[in-house]
Design a protein around this motif. Structure first.
Motif, PDB file in Angstrom:
ATOM      1  N   UNK A  11       0.841  -1.216   0.000  1.00 38.51           N
ATOM      2  CA  UNK A  11       0.000   0.000   0.000  1.00 38.51           C
ATOM      3  C   UNK A  11       0.867   1.254   0.000  1.00 38.51           C
ATOM      4  N   UNK A  12       1.883   1.263   0.856  1.00 31.50           N
ATOM      5  CA  UNK A  12       2.796   2.405   0.894  1.00 31.50           C
ATOM      6  C   UNK A  12       3.551   2.561  -0.423  1.00 31.50           C
ATOM      7  N   UNK A  13       3.946   1.428  -1.011  1.00 33.59           N
ATOM      8  CA  UNK A  13       4.667   1.465  -2.283  1.00 33.59           C
ATOM      9  C   UNK A  13       3.774   1.984  -3.402  1.00 33.59           C
ATOM     10  N   UNK A  14       2.510   1.554  -3.417  1.00 32.91           N
ATOM     11  CA  UNK A  14       1.596   2.024  -4.454  1.00 32.91           C
ATOM     12  C   UNK A  14       1.477   3.539  -4.414  1.00 32.91           C
ATOM     13  N   UNK A  15       1.305   4.090  -3.236  1.00 34.55           N
ATOM     14  CA  UNK A  15       1.205   5.545  -3.106  1.00 34.55           C
ATOM     15  C   UNK A  15       2.485   6.223  -3.604  1.00 34.55           C
ATOM     16  N   UNK A  16       3.621   5.709  -3.162  1.00 36.27           N
ATOM     17  CA  UNK A  16       4.902   6.332  -3.525  1.00 36.27           C
ATOM     18  C   UNK A  16       5.191   6.199  -5.021  1.00 36.27           C
ATOM     19  N   UNK A  17       5.006   5.002  -5.563  1.00 35.94           N
ATOM     20  CA  UNK A  17       5.277   4.801  -6.988  1.00 35.94           C
ATOM     21  C   UNK A  17       4.325   5.621  -7.852  1.00 35.94           C
ATOM     22  N   UNK A  18       3.084   5.727  -7.435  1.00 38.70           N
ATOM     23  CA  UNK A  18       2.129   6.502  -8.218  1.00 38.70           C
ATOM     24  C   UNK A  18       2.507   7.976  -8.234  1.00 38.70           C
ATOM     25  N   UNK A  19       2.945   8.483  -7.106  1.00 37.85           N
ATOM     26  CA  UNK A  19       3.314   9.904  -7.021  1.00 37.85           C
ATOM     27  C   UNK A  19       4.652  10.209  -7.675  1.00 37.85           C
ATOM     28  N   UNK A  25      11.165   6.965  -6.565  1.00 37.27           N
ATOM     29  CA  UNK A  25      10.773   6.470  -5.240  1.00 37.27           C
ATOM     30  C   UNK A  25      11.960   5.798  -4.573  1.00 37.27           C
ATOM     31  N   UNK A  26      12.147   6.085  -3.307  1.00 34.50           N
ATOM     32  CA  UNK A  26      13.222   5.446  -2.549  1.00 34.50           C
ATOM     33  C   UNK A  26      12.647   4.377  -1.627  1.00 34.50           C
ATOM     34  N   UNK A  27      13.493   3.435  -1.256  1.00 33.87           N
ATOM     35  CA  UNK A  27      13.090   2.389  -0.312  1.00 33.87           C
ATOM     36  C   UNK A  27      12.742   3.022   1.032  1.00 33.87           C
ATOM     37  N   UNK A  28      13.479   4.033   1.424  1.00 39.92           N
ATOM     38  CA  UNK A  28      13.205   4.722   2.693  1.00 39.92           C
ATOM     39  C   UNK A  28      11.802   5.324   2.678  1.00 39.92           C
ATOM     40  N   UNK A  29      11.413   5.931   1.564  1.00 41.30           N
ATOM     41  CA  UNK A  29      10.077   6.516   1.471  1.00 41.30           C
ATOM     42  C   UNK A  29       8.998   5.435   1.601  1.00 41.30           C
ATOM     43  N   UNK A  30       9.212   4.301   0.948  1.00 41.76           N
ATOM     44  CA  UNK A  30       8.234   3.212   1.047  1.00 41.76           C
ATOM     45  C   UNK A  30       8.140   2.722   2.484  1.00 41.76           C
ATOM     46  N   UNK A  31       9.278   2.523   3.138  1.00 40.03           N
ATOM     47  CA  UNK A  31       9.253   2.022   4.520  1.00 40.03           C
ATOM     48  C   UNK A  31       8.558   3.012   5.447  1.00 40.03           C
ATOM     49  N   UNK A  32       8.771   4.311   5.237  1.00 38.45           N
ATOM     50  CA  UNK A  32       8.090   5.315   6.059  1.00 38.45           C
ATOM     51  C   UNK A  32       6.587   5.300   5.823  1.00 38.45           C
ATOM     52  N   UNK A  33       6.164   5.234   4.567  1.00 36.16           N
ATOM     53  CA  UNK A  33       4.733   5.200   4.254  1.00 36.16           C
ATOM     54  C   UNK A  33       4.076   3.927   4.782  1.00 36.16           C
ATOM     55  N   UNK A  34       4.826   2.824   4.748  1.00 35.02           N
ATOM     56  CA  UNK A  34       4.277   1.538   5.188  1.00 35.02           C
ATOM     57  C   UNK A  34       4.332   1.375   6.704  1.00 35.02           C
ATOM     58  N   UNK A  38      13.251  -0.537   7.351  1.00 35.27           N
ATOM     59  CA  UNK A  38      13.851  -0.916   6.070  1.00 35.27           C
ATOM     60  C   UNK A  38      14.288  -2.382   6.069  1.00 35.27           C
ATOM     61  N   UNK A  39      14.862  -2.914   7.175  1.00 38.29           N
ATOM     62  CA  UNK A  39      15.199  -4.347   7.159  1.00 38.29           C
ATOM     63  C   UNK A  39      13.956  -5.241   6.956  1.00 38.29           C
ATOM     64  N   UNK A  40      12.817  -4.841   7.503  1.00 39.15           N
ATOM     65  CA  UNK A  40      11.596  -5.619   7.298  1.00 39.15           C
ATOM     66  C   UNK A  40      11.212  -5.602   5.827  1.00 39.15           C
ATOM     67  N   UNK A  41      11.294  -4.447   5.238  1.00 40.50           N
ATOM     68  CA  UNK A  41      10.972  -4.305   3.826  1.00 40.50           C
ATOM     69  C   UNK A  41      11.901  -5.182   2.970  1.00 40.50           C
ATOM     70  N   UNK A  42      13.196  -5.127   3.275  1.00 38.77           N
ATOM     71  CA  UNK A  42      14.157  -5.939   2.520  1.00 38.77           C
ATOM     72  C   UNK A  42      13.920  -7.430   2.748  1.00 38.77           C
TER      73      UNK A  42
END
Length: 192
Positions: A11-19, A25-34, A38-42
């Motif tokens: 969900x966080x990635x969809x918002x970030x990638x769409x914008x 889009x950075x991985x940090x931005x996705x992890x913050x939105x989600x 970052x280790x969980x995301x990876x």
């Protein structure tokens, strides 16, 4: 029709990638939105490309399963199956047009990930092409080139995010109209 269930990461990635698009889009931005580290995301997705691929697969697999269900609901009549499948594809797109709007960024994926996405996309095309060919074989459709017509129908469905978000009419009404357009495109002859 509900949107496919997305994890908080997706969900966080969809918002970030769409914008911002894939590249912006950075991985940090996705992890913050989600709301995850970052280790969980990876751990779950490996990297940004893995997240993007998972998001695309979620969207396309949902559309593919809905398309197969629509085909089955149409029985053995190509003239019923075709609009049902087109409507199911379109309704899948209209649930969240942002998902389809991400597709142009697949060009940034590595070949193996592009191939994974394309396999699902090809399944949708084959399903629709099979219906068009069956209708033609039975003399119900007068389409001269089933392959090009099928691709045109899919392009028609893919183009909807370009205008739908800004002036959204009722999804079911649009889907039914696109189903009728599909029958016109294949030259459906009701009198046979």
């Amino acid at each position: 029709m509900a949107q496919p269930a997305l994890s908080p990461i997706l969900r966080g990635a969809l918002d970030a990638f769409h914008e911002n698009g894939f590249r912006g889009t950075t991985v940090r931005e996705i992890s913050q939105r989600a709301g995850v580290t970052m280790p969980t995301l990876y751990y779950y997705h490996g990297n940004k490309e893995g997240i993007f691929t998972a998001l695309l697969e979620c969207a396309t697999k949902d559309v593919l399963s809905r398309a197969y269900a629509a085909r089955d609901e149409g029985g053995d009549k190509p003239e019923v199956r075709l609009p049902y499948v087109v409507e199911s594809i379109l309704l899948g797109t209209l649930v969240d047009p942002r998902m389809v709007a991400l597709e142009p960024d697949i060009r940034f994926l590595s070949a193996p990930n592009r191939d994974r996405f394309e396999r699902v996309r090809t399944g949708i095309e084959r399903l629709l092409l099979g219906i068009v060919r069956e209708g033609r074989r039975r003399g119900l459709f007068t389409v001269a080139d089933p392959v090009l017509t099928t691709r045109a129908l899919l392009d028609m469905c893919d183009a909807i995010p370009g205008w739908y978000v800004e002036c959204p009419p009722k999804p079911h009404a649009v889907a039914q109209k696109y189903g009728a357009i599909a029958l016109n495109a294949v030259g459906y002859r009701a009198d046979t």
